[in-house]
Design an enzyme around this catalytic site. Structure first.
Site, PDB file in Angstrom:
ATOM      1  N   LYS A  26     -27.969  -1.858  20.580  1.00 41.42           N
ATOM      2  CA  LYS A  26     -28.854  -2.863  20.001  1.00 41.42           C
ATOM      3  C   LYS A  26     -28.093  -4.094  19.497  1.00 41.42           C
ATOM      4  O   LYS A  26     -26.878  -4.097  19.358  1.00 41.42           O
ATOM      5  CB  LYS A  26     -29.702  -2.241  18.884  1.00 41.42           C
TER       6      LYS A  26
ATOM      7  N   ARG B 165     -31.365   8.682  19.767  1.00 42.03           N
ATOM      8  CA  ARG B 165     -31.919   8.110  20.994  1.00 42.03           C
ATOM      9  C   ARG B 165     -30.896   7.143  21.584  1.00 42.03           C
ATOM     10  O   ARG B 165     -30.602   6.105  20.995  1.00 42.03           O
ATOM     11  CB  ARG B 165     -33.240   7.401  20.675  1.00 42.03           C
TER      12      ARG B 165
END
Length: 269
Positions: free
Chosen positions: A214, A248
């Site tokens: 991210k 995740r």
């Protein structure tokens, strides 16, 4: 935690959720797996590398993503879920915040609904999950970033989500919470919530951490999206040490190894 017909023992063990984006525009792997053969090949690879859950997503949730209709999303994810279910003995998660997509995904074989709006998007997701008796991952998100006290506000938002789940009849042992790294948060807030993620354990449910590749990692290390694995692994290790038990990620193999090493050390007696 119970997901489908499998019990996930999270007292001492963590689990990897492998990301399978069947989209043309996801920020990291868009276009890689949006045909069935590639999706199944990647699923098999992630299972072999240690993924306990495969998370199928049909609409990108990256910043400035292109919204698609419910029907488009259904047409993307349902064939993939059906194919995975018929070929592999694995737990399937569906990454959607839309109730009609969740309904069709559950019919196709999804065991868990991964809702990036924490039941708050359309007002009916809680009932869909409760009626189907499936598990869910409920993420922190909001339309604005008008925080008074950031962590207290996040906890209050998640308390609302947990209350919605309880009122709908979702069993507590079928809920995990996600702090929502990268959603309605500044860089500093994303790092803070990753540092303080252990506070989410106060709700008495398992916690999933989703930081893989991210922007928080890219901005912190000044790295492009294809060079963020070490940063992701660092958050996996820190997350486990803080009490998170689900992770995740895009790169299953590297994070699985980092997780197993962390477990071996911390669980050594």
């Amino acid at each position: 935690m119970i997901i489908g017909n499998k019990v996930f023992d999270t007292t001492r063990q963590g689990y990897i959720m492998g990301i399978l984006n069947v989209t043309p525009d996801s920020f990291s792997d868009g276009g890689n797996y949006n045909n069935l053969d590639n999706a199944l090949f990647q699923t098999e690879k992630m299972i072999k590398e240690g993924a306990a859950i495969i998370d199928v997503g049909g609409e990108s949730t990256r910043p400035d993503h292109v919204k698609i209709t419910d029907q488009e999303e259904i047409e993307r994810v349902v064939p993939v879920i059906e194919a995975i279910k018929s070929r592999f003995d694995t737990t399937i998660s569906l990454d959607t915040y839309k109730s009609p997509v969740a309904i069709e995904g559950i019919k196709a074989g999804a065991h868990l609904i991964n809702d990036v709006w924490g039941l708050k998007w359309d007002g009916t997701m809680a009932k869909v999950i409760a009626d189907a008796k499936v598990a869910c991952c409920l993420m922190h998100n909001r339309h604005d970033m008008d925080y008074k006290n950031f962590m207290d506000d996040v906890m209050a938002d998640l308390a609302e989500t947990m209350d919605m789940a309880a009122k709908a009849g979702i069993e507590k042992d079928k809920i995990m919470l996600d702090p929502g790294v990268g959603f309605a948060k500044t860089l500093e807030q994303n790092r803070l919530i990753t540092k303080e993620v252990g506070r989410l354990c106060d709700f008495g449910v398992d916690v999933l951490l989703g930081t893989s590749r991210k922007r928080m990692i890219g901005m912190t290390l000044d790295l492009p999206v294809d060079q963020r694995e070490e940063g992701t692994m660092a958050t996996t290790v820190l997350g486990y040490m803080s009490g998170c038990r689900f992770f995740r990620v895009h790169n299953v193999e590297m994070n699985y190894r980092a997780l197993k090493m962390t477990e071996a050390i911390l669980n050594q007696e």
